[in-house]
Design a protein around this motif. Structure first.
Motif, short mmCIF file in Angstrom:
data_model
loop_
_atom_site.label_atom_id
_atom_site.label_comp_id
_atom_site.label_asym_id
_atom_site.label_seq_id
_atom_site.Cartn_x
_atom_site.Cartn_y
_atom_site.Cartn_z
N ILE A 13 0.83 -1.20 0.00
CA ILE A 13 0.00 0.00 0.00
C ILE A 13 0.87 1.26 0.00
O ILE A 13 0.60 2.22 -0.73
CB ILE A 13 -0.97 -0.01 1.19
CG1 ILE A 13 -1.99 -1.15 1.03
CG2 ILE A 13 -1.68 1.33 1.32
CD1 ILE A 13 -2.91 -1.33 2.22
N CYS A 250 -10.05 -1.74 -7.52
CA CYS A 250 -10.27 -0.31 -7.68
C CYS A 250 -11.68 -0.09 -8.21
O CYS A 250 -12.10 -0.73 -9.17
CB CYS A 250 -9.26 0.29 -8.66
SG CYS A 250 -7.56 0.22 -8.07
N LEU A 300 -6.23 -4.59 -0.98
CA LEU A 300 -6.67 -3.20 -0.88
C LEU A 300 -7.93 -2.97 -1.71
O LEU A 300 -8.00 -3.39 -2.86
CB LEU A 300 -5.57 -2.26 -1.37
CG LEU A 300 -5.93 -0.76 -1.41
CD1 LEU A 300 -6.20 -0.22 -0.01
CD2 LEU A 300 -4.82 0.05 -2.09
N LEU A 302 -9.77 0.25 -3.15
CA LEU A 302 -9.55 1.68 -3.36
C LEU A 302 -10.67 2.25 -4.21
O LEU A 302 -10.88 1.82 -5.35
CB LEU A 302 -8.20 1.92 -4.05
CG LEU A 302 -7.90 3.36 -4.49
CD1 LEU A 302 -7.85 4.30 -3.29
CD2 LEU A 302 -6.59 3.42 -5.27
N SER A 304 -12.17 5.69 -5.99
CA SER A 304 -11.67 6.99 -6.44
C SER A 304 -12.66 7.62 -7.42
O SER A 304 -13.22 6.92 -8.27
CB SER A 304 -10.30 6.84 -7.12
OG SER A 304 -9.91 8.04 -7.76
N SER A 325 -17.05 3.34 -1.93
CA SER A 325 -16.23 2.61 -0.98
C SER A 325 -17.10 1.79 -0.03
O SER A 325 -16.86 0.59 0.19
CB SER A 325 -15.36 3.59 -0.20
OG SER A 325 -14.57 2.92 0.75
N LYS A 346 -9.24 2.29 1.24
CA LYS A 346 -8.86 3.69 1.06
C LYS A 346 -9.86 4.36 0.13
O LYS A 346 -10.28 3.77 -0.87
CB LYS A 346 -7.45 3.82 0.50
CG LYS A 346 -6.34 3.58 1.54
CD LYS A 346 -4.98 3.95 1.01
CE LYS A 346 -3.92 3.82 2.09
NZ LYS A 346 -4.09 4.82 3.17
N THR A 347 -10.22 5.59 0.49
CA THR A 347 -11.17 6.36 -0.31
C THR A 347 -10.47 7.64 -0.76
O THR A 347 -9.77 8.28 0.04
CB THR A 347 -12.42 6.71 0.53
OG1 THR A 347 -12.95 5.50 1.09
CG2 THR A 347 -13.49 7.36 -0.34
N THR A 359 -6.32 11.10 -0.84
CA THR A 359 -7.07 10.23 0.06
C THR A 359 -7.65 11.07 1.20
O THR A 359 -7.10 12.11 1.58
CB THR A 359 -6.19 9.12 0.63
OG1 THR A 359 -5.07 9.70 1.29
CG2 THR A 359 -5.69 8.20 -0.50
#
Length: 360
Positions: A13, A250, A300, A302, A304, A325, A346-347, A359
């Motif tokens: 990460i 993602c 992860l 993620l 976005s 997310s 993670k956002t 982030t």
């Protein structure tokens, strides 16, 4: 970092966030900015790509195209329906924006497969190459229905992508029997630019000459890349890259900074049923862990969303990213509870002007 796939999840990460920072710094550099402007000045055609979420499919890398020039649309299996409200709006906005600048739009509609093993093909179509190809023709027909069949402004081009060698196959227009002539770049690594240009003109006689000229650098780049991949194969350096090794999911848009192949399964926010591609992506991650292709200490998620303006546009992007997310995490917890225990979330939003990932 050598072989990021083998590092502990925390290190992976950290490496990823550093990759995002380095990409933005490089994208904003004077040299890169001027290079993009020069390229766009020489090649007026705007190019967008409809493709699968599969992390092995990285068209900019496979064509040696500078980052930020190809507009990506990703979904499970490259499955799209231009009747989907959000997808239709985003694509229409992109086309109208480009044509408003006096540019034509080349839309690459892709499917993928493996020549070495069908099970390394597209899981979205249950490894059925013909089914994937048939779907691309349906998308092409939808593009023609929206933007016209003369292809003067928008040209829908069906392309195959063979993941063992990252080799592209270009399909000509379908005949009365539904079949089409093809141009396999895997057969042409020694072609000169003129030879490829001549073959392209025969295969796509209805494509505007200026658009053919703008497509040619991508295809020449693919020939160079295929030769490089074959050299890697000869040295047995690519055996793991032809299998799924993704360790992150993602969700959203703005992931062109992920120019490292086989890193992430990228799900665009286009389908009315996002749970299906998210579930499929989580299944692939779990299989990667079970097969020992990636460590089983974590993965992860993620989310976005890009924004172009400060204020309302950025605030809206944050809300959308939070929704994506939370939605994806809920799907994974429901469908893959054991995997969900290893999930890191993670956002982020992405400043489209600088390609900077933020982030929060």
């Amino acid at each position: 970092m050598p072989d990021t796939h083998r590092r502990p999840i925390a290190e992976r990460i950290d490496w990823l966030m550093d990759l995002a920072r380095r990409h933005s710094d490089a994208f904003c550099s004077p040299e890169a900015t001027l290079a993009r402007e020069r390229y766009l000045g020489q090649h007026k055609t705007a190019i967008a790509v409809l493709k699968c979420m599969d992390g092995r499919i990285n068209i900019p890398v496979a064509t040696n195209t500078p980052a930020g020039l190809l507009m990506p649309f990703r979904n499970l299996g490259g499955m799209f329906d231009l009747g989907w409200p959000h997808l239709g709006e985003v694509l229409q906005h992109h086309v109208l924006r480009m044509t408003g600048q006096g540019r034509r739009v080349l839309l690459l509609i892709t499917y993928h497969y493996s020549k070495g093993d069908p099970k390394r093909g597209c899981a979205g179509f249950h490894y059925n190459q013909q089914a994937a190809l048939d779907h691309t023709w349906q998308i092409r027909a939808q593009v023609e229905r929206i933007f016209g069949r003369a292809h003067e402004s928008v040209y829908p081009l069906v392309c195959g992508f063979e993941t063992d060698e990252d080799a592209m196959t270009i399909h000509g227009a379908p005949g009365l029997d539904g079949s089409s002539q093809t141009l396999s770049l895997a057969d042409g690594v020694h072609w000169t630019g003129q030879e490829l240009q001549d073959r392209l003109a025969v295969l796509l006689p209805d494509m505007p000459k200026a658009m053919q000229a703008d497509l040619l650098p991508l295809l020449m780049g693919n020939l160079t890349h295929i030769a490089q991949v074959r050299a890697q194969n000869a040295r047995h350096e690519r055996l793991l890259d032809i299998e799924h090794r993704e360790w992150m999911i993602c969700l959203g848009r703005g992931f062109d900074w992920l120019h490292t192949p086989n890193l992430a399964l990228i799900v665009g926010p286009y389908s009315p049923d996002l749970s299906h591609p998210i579930e499929t992506a989580s299944t692939i991650i779990a299989q990667n862990m079970q097969a020992g292709r990636i460590p089983d200490d974590g993965f992860l998620l993620l989310a976005s969303v890009p924004y172009e303006e400060l204020g309302v546009d950025r605030a809206r992007a944050e809300l959308k990213a939070e929704f994506l997310s939370n939605f994806a995490a809920q799907v994974i917890r429901s469908k893959q509870p054991a995997l969900a225990a290893k999930m890191h979330v993670k956002t982020a939003v992405l400043d489209w002007r600088s390609r900077r990932l933020e982030t929060f």
